[in-house]
Scaffold this motif. Structure first.
Motif, short mmCIF file in Angstrom:
data_model
loop_
_atom_site.label_atom_id
_atom_site.label_comp_id
_atom_site.label_asym_id
_atom_site.label_seq_id
_atom_site.Cartn_x
_atom_site.Cartn_y
_atom_site.Cartn_z
N THR A 105 0.72 -1.06 -0.02
CA THR A 105 0.19 0.12 -0.25
C THR A 105 0.92 1.47 0.44
O THR A 105 0.45 1.96 -1.10
N ALA A 109 0.90 3.85 -3.27
CA ALA A 109 0.91 5.17 -3.37
C ALA A 109 1.84 5.38 -3.22
O ALA A 109 1.33 6.83 -3.80
N LEU A 112 2.07 6.30 -6.77
CA LEU A 112 1.42 7.10 -7.94
C LEU A 112 1.51 8.13 -8.01
O LEU A 112 1.51 9.74 -8.23
N ARG A 139 -3.11 -9.26 -3.55
CA ARG A 139 -4.89 -10.87 -4.12
C ARG A 139 -5.20 -9.47 -5.13
O ARG A 139 -5.04 -8.31 -5.23
N ASP A 141 -8.44 -8.91 -5.51
CA ASP A 141 -9.23 -7.83 -4.73
C ASP A 141 -8.55 -6.63 -4.44
O ASP A 141 -9.14 -5.86 -3.79
N TYR A 142 -7.42 -6.98 -3.91
CA TYR A 142 -6.78 -5.94 -3.03
C TYR A 142 -6.49 -4.19 -4.28
O TYR A 142 -6.48 -3.58 -4.06
N SER A 145 -9.86 -2.73 -5.38
CA SER A 145 -10.10 -1.51 -4.03
C SER A 145 -9.05 -0.54 -4.72
O SER A 145 -9.43 0.70 -4.48
N PHE A 146 -7.66 -0.85 -5.40
CA PHE A 146 -6.38 0.37 -4.89
C PHE A 146 -6.92 0.80 -5.98
O PHE A 146 -6.56 2.40 -6.22
N ALA A 148 -10.05 1.04 -7.83
CA ALA A 148 -10.96 2.73 -6.78
C ALA A 148 -10.18 3.66 -6.07
O ALA A 148 -10.97 4.61 -6.40
N LEU A 149 -9.47 3.54 -5.46
CA LEU A 149 -9.03 4.45 -4.43
C LEU A 149 -7.62 5.38 -5.28
O LEU A 149 -8.17 6.86 -5.27
N LEU A 152 -10.38 8.31 -7.14
CA LEU A 152 -10.94 9.27 -6.79
C LEU A 152 -9.59 9.79 -5.90
O LEU A 152 -9.47 11.75 -5.72
N ALA A 153 -8.41 9.20 -5.97
CA ALA A 153 -6.76 9.86 -5.59
C ALA A 153 -7.01 11.01 -6.02
O ALA A 153 -6.46 12.09 -5.75
N SER A 154 -7.06 10.85 -7.11
CA SER A 154 -5.64 11.58 -7.74
C SER A 154 -6.49 12.87 -9.18
O SER A 154 -7.89 12.96 -9.68
N LYS A 155 -5.70 13.93 -8.98
CA LYS A 155 -6.33 14.85 -9.99
C LYS A 155 -6.99 14.82 -10.99
O LYS A 155 -8.06 14.71 -11.54
N ARG A 158 -9.90 12.62 -11.71
CA ARG A 158 -12.12 13.19 -12.09
C ARG A 158 -12.24 13.47 -13.77
O ARG A 158 -13.58 13.54 -13.89
N TYR B 99 -1.68 21.31 -4.23
CA TYR B 99 -1.87 19.98 -4.31
C TYR B 99 -1.09 19.19 -4.42
O TYR B 99 -0.38 19.68 -5.55
N ARG B 139 -12.20 14.27 0.78
CA ARG B 139 -13.65 14.05 0.55
C ARG B 139 -13.90 12.77 1.44
O ARG B 139 -13.42 11.79 0.53
N TYR B 142 -13.34 9.12 -1.26
CA TYR B 142 -11.48 9.08 -0.86
C TYR B 142 -11.56 8.18 0.51
O TYR B 142 -11.63 6.71 0.19
N SER B 145 -12.97 4.52 0.35
CA SER B 145 -12.86 4.19 -0.54
C SER B 145 -11.65 3.73 0.21
O SER B 145 -11.10 2.04 -0.12
N LEU B 149 -9.90 -0.40 1.19
CA LEU B 149 -8.51 -1.07 0.56
C LEU B 149 -8.28 -1.58 1.61
O LEU B 149 -7.51 -2.76 2.12
#
Lengths: 229, 229
Positions: A105, A109, A112, A139, A141-142, A145-146, A148-149, A152-155, A158, B99, B139, B142, B145, B149
């Motif tokens: 993670t 991150a 990212l 895995r 699924d992990y 899920s990352f 999906a994050l 949402l997390a990044s500019k 959007r 940011y 948010r 975020y 999500s 994770l």
């Protein structure tokens, strides 16, 4: 995008076989690749020497080495020298003490962050969920899920342009990964997988075992370190 | 759990008002709190001095300061000194150049690592989504999500015991946060919010503006730095 119009990938490069293979696959797919490796206080810090050598061999666009000292709080035999790396082989359904809390993670991150700063549209991961030690953060699924994050997390997320996590080895077994590595001319002897950071691979830790067994099955026991035990 | 039977929280402590307030709320709720702060190559590195002072003031169980140099690739006016911190106020719908790519994802990931290693069941975040600069990683969606994770990423998550992300300020506006801070005896004058790491707060960056406007609305313009411009 660079002047040469190739998309940019960020590849997490541990110095091991898997991440080198995944990186070569991104290059083969026509990406410019920037590698990133982590000095996290790992017992086998010498994997970083392999990462540097592999980044040069693969002629990457760049290679960042980032310090993030997870050994400050340990919680794993890889980051706490008081704990021993197990040598008895993988016990099904049990997460071994080589699991480093939060490691993937943290690494993804930071990847990212680099991807956003460089305008990269892909993060390349050597993670595989077949022949591995049962870590929760390897895995499918992990990774889903990352993703999906990351959206949402990044500019860029959007506009639906968040970097994509790409783990091309996720459903390959270790023999198949070795076949890919050989096909892509990865210098397997230059990769470092052993959890013990000694002069030579120990041959007994999970990482050595999985690697050596697969090399033998792939008919390349010449590359195995088993005889060096 | 420690000998005193209190649960353990990890609190991300920037040195600013919000994270100090959230930390005090966790203490009030009866948690042992370990703070964690980040030296990420930020322009306003002096916020770390405030974090150290606040950790001592709040009598935290521990305080980790971790280096993770996001300034290596910049991509933000907070991590790239070639860029200027905007002073014209927040432009609605626009993410400002303050940011920092991936910052909260990196910080929460490292907090998750520490939480797992320490057996903490909560990660305390000062994030708020009301009076803020429109960063994507502040948010509620975020955070939701990231919780999903964390449930998959961690060893404890397999038994449904992954650390919970707790952002008690997420739906408070800045005036309400200041009221909480005053109620909890946070030494507001010791917190540091300014994006410019000069001797005194600049009073012009988004962080100073939001803080000063709220202090004035809360009837505590004596704590505002506006007059120092």
């Amino acid at each position: 995008m660079l002047a040469n119009n190739k998309p940019i990938s960020i590849a997490l490069l541990s110095g091991g076989l898997d991440s080198a293979t995944a990186t070569a696959m991104a290059l083969e797919a026509g990406h410019n690749v920037i590698g990133i490796s982590f000095d996290y206080g790992q017992r086998h810090k010498r994997e970083l020497e392999a990462a540097i050598e592999l980044a040069a061999h693969l002629n990457l666009l760049g290679h960042e080495i980032i310090n993030v000292n997870l050994a400050k709080w340990g919680g794993s035999s890889l980051t706490d020298l008081q704990q021993s790396v197990p040598t008895q082989g993988i016990i099904k359904g049990k997460i071994p003490n080589t699991y480093v809390p939060g490691r993937n993670t943290v690494f993804i991150a930071i990847g990212l962050s680099l991807a956003e700063a460089k305008g990269a549209n892909q993060i390349v991961l050597g993670i595989n969920a077949m022949d591995y030690s049962g870590y929760p953060d390897c895995r499918p699924d992990y990774l889903k899920s990352f993703q999906a994050l990351a959206n949402l997390a990044s500019k860029a997320g959007r506009e639906g342009n968040a970097p994509k996590l790409w783990a091309p080895l996720i459903h390959l077994n270790k023999v198949e990964i070795i076949q890919e590595a050989l096909r892509l001319n990865i210098p397997i002897d230059k990769t470092w997988s052993c959890y013990n950071g000694l002069e030579k691979p120990c041959g007994l830790c999970d990482s050595c075992r999985i690697r050596n067994e697969a090399l033998e099955k792939a008919g390349r026991s010449d590359l195995s370190t088993r005889e060096e035990i």
